[in-house]
Design a protein around this motif. Structure first.
Motif, PDB file in Angstrom:
ATOM      1  N   ASP A 187       0.915  -1.206   0.079  1.00 19.45           N
ATOM      2  CA  ASP A 187      -0.154  -0.082   0.039  1.00 19.45           C
ATOM      3  C   ASP A 187       0.881   1.244   0.053  1.00 19.45           C
ATOM      4  N   ALA A 188       1.006   1.869  -1.190  1.00 14.79           N
ATOM      5  CA  ALA A 188       1.829   3.055  -1.423  1.00 14.79           C
ATOM      6  C   ALA A 188       1.308   4.372  -0.535  1.00 14.79           C
ATOM      7  N   LEU A 189       0.063   4.324  -0.202  1.00 15.59           N
ATOM      8  CA  LEU A 189      -0.792   5.571   0.088  1.00 15.59           C
ATOM      9  C   LEU A 189      -0.070   6.015   1.590  1.00 15.59           C
ATOM     10  N   PRO A 190       0.084   5.450   2.499  1.00 14.72           N
ATOM     11  CA  PRO A 190       0.626   6.008   3.770  1.00 14.72           C
ATOM     12  C   PRO A 190       1.910   6.757   3.869  1.00 14.72           C
ATOM     13  N   PRO A 191       3.016   5.969   2.927  1.00 20.69           N
ATOM     14  CA  PRO A 191       4.354   6.675   2.693  1.00 20.69           C
ATOM     15  C   PRO A 191       3.924   8.000   1.792  1.00 20.69           C
ATOM     16  N   ALA A 192       3.182   7.777   0.781  1.00 23.47           N
ATOM     17  CA  ALA A 192       3.050   8.945   0.164  1.00 23.47           C
ATOM     18  C   ALA A 192       2.284  10.029   0.761  1.00 23.47           C
ATOM     19  N   LEU A 193       1.257   9.957   1.590  1.00 27.95           N
ATOM     20  CA  LEU A 193       0.728  10.929   2.766  1.00 27.95           C
ATOM     21  C   LEU A 193       1.871  11.477   3.405  1.00 27.95           C
TER      22      LEU A 193
END
Length: 477
Positions: A187-193
């Protein structure tokens, strides 16, 4: 079917020039005579197995780069251009087009640019309203076409952007997602956020029809709450690319040398989309997962939190030198049959203008929404493919909002069928199981096609006023 001989003279000359070797030294390293090398570089002889192995051994070349992919794209595009009635009824034959594509690819592309400029001028003059309303007679390619061809001839793989996305995923140690199976996605979302927050960017969700809106002054990114979670994630990663990878995107655009600011702006969106897709599905992790689940689109979508269309498109980009995946073609068509996205890492190419072959299963996908259609197909050159097609809908998020509908097509040559779960119960060894398809009617040589819309340019017609078959003419052999 006899194996196709490999003519790669241009690639051979390019390799020798890059290494700053004379023909004599290059021939010695390859273990061939100087006259033999000269003949291969001029495409008078195909590359032998000994030469291909020597290229890999002596120079570490990825021999898959010697495939005729780029040349076949040019041949396909040239055939379609030469099908224009302006060239008369005796266009150059296929051997001549292959010779030009292999020996003079720059000349072939210049010819395609010239023909495209002619088409645009002709279409502009054909419309009186448009002719009167536009004083500008600029015959450069449209921005959209220029960007389309940029990705087309890059093999739909942009190495610096792809590796930057993979490096980001590794740097932030993307954790496994919620999917279950032998191979886990990330899930790339947490590090992107986290990366956006580090740059002072706040992400909010709002009930708005606009998918993504970024206020650079306020450092506020607003994402529509109406769209699917996978689309929300993709839009956030897209904005991350524009903010955190701007220098890389601009450097890539500088190398592309687009002819207009509009083309550059469109290409930047395309590169940001590419980064977002590569970050959602990092190259090596995604490739390993694809092999593990045998390219099951729905499994991959679940593992990586992506849509089936995003997965299919990503599969078509796995063309990294030295680590290539299955060479797929990918296409998206609208309900009118117009191709809105196209790419092929196979010999199968698509029409640059208008729609494709009506016998291809991608056009039937609208009739069976929610189902993956399978088709064994054979093109006029004898190549055989397994083709997948699926209708996709993109709801607007409310009752009155318009719903966008497309069909996507994905496929590969039958030699790779064993790597696809979709081929398990198909009769790939039976020639009669393959349906005849083409590229476009003008350049298709099939004589008895019941779906033909216009006659083939390279064949004579026989017209009998006292006889009528499915078509009002017969195509002579």
């Amino acid at each position: 079917m006899a194996p196709q001989k490999l003519y790669a003279g241009a690639k051979l000359r390019e390799t020798r020039t890059r290494l700053a070797l004379t023909q004599k030294d290059f021939a010695a390293r390859l273990g061939v005579s100087l006259p033999y090398l000269n003949q291969m570089e001029n495409n008078n002889r195909p590359l032998s197995t000994t030469v291909v192995l020597a290229l890999a051994r002596e120079f570490g070349m990825d021999v898959t780069e010697l495939s005729a992919g780029d040349s076949e794209r040019l041949v396909s595009d040239l055939r379609e251009a030469m099908a224009d009635p302006v060239f008369g009824t005796t266009p150059p034959g296929l051997p001549d087009l292959r010779l030009v594509s292999a020996n003079a690819p720059a000349l072939a592309r210049a010819f395609l640019d010239l023909h495209r400029a002619y088409r645009q001028s002709h279409e502009r003059l054909a419309s009186l309203d448009e002719a009167l309303g536009h004083a500008d007679t600029d015959s450069r390619p449209s921005a959209w076409e220029e960007v389309r061809d940029f990705f087309h001839y890059c093999d739909n793989y942009i190495d610096p952007v792809d590796r930057a996305a993979e490096l980001f995923a590794e740097k932030f140690a993307v954790q496994a997602g919620a999917g279950a199976g032998p191979v886990m996605g990330g899930d790339a979302l947490p590090p992107a956020l986290e990366a956006l927050a580090a740059r002072g960017v706040t992400v909010q969700y709002a009930d708005t029809p606009v998918l993504r809106s970024y206020d650079a002054g306020a450092r506020l990114l607003v994402i529509s709450s109406k769209i699917a979670p996978g689309t929300q994630r993709f839009q956030i990663l897209h904005q991350l690319a524009l903010i955190a990878q701007n220098d890389l995107l601009e450097a890539t655009l500088d190398l592309a040398r687009f002819q207009s600011d509009a083309a550059r702006d469109i290409a930047k969106i395309g590169l940001a989309n590419y980064f977002a897709g590569a970050l959602m599905m990092p190259y090596r992790r995604f490739q390993a997962a694809a092999q593990e689940v045998r390219h099951d689109l729905e499994r991959l979508a679940d593992l990586f939190g992506a849509s089936v269309e995003q997965v299919a498109h990503r599969l078509s980009t796995l063309q990294r030198p030295g680590a290539k995946g299955v060479p797929f073609f990918f296409v998206r068509v609208d309900q009118a049959g117009t191709i809105t996205k196209r790419h092929s890492a196979t010999r199968l190419q698509f029409a640059r203008y208008g729609g494709g072959c009506p016998l291809w299963n991608v056009h039937q996908a609208f009739e069976t929404p929610g189902r993956v259609l399978r088709q064994l197909a054979e093109t006029p050159d004898g190549a055989r493919y397994i083709c997948l097609a699926l209708a996709v809908s993109k709801p607007g998020g409310s009752y009155r909002a318009p719903v966008r509908r497309y069909a996507i097509g994905l496929g590969c040559e039958i030699a790779h069928a064993g790597a696809l779960v979709y081929a398990d119960d198909l009769e790939i060894s039976r020639p009669q199981a393959f349906e005849p398809i083409g590229i476009s009617c003008r350049i298709c040589e099939r004589r008895g096609c019941h779906q033909r819309s216009v006659p083939p340019l390279e064949r004579r017609l026989r017209i009998d006023p006292d006889r009528r078959g499915v078509l009002p003419y017969e195509v002579e052999g």
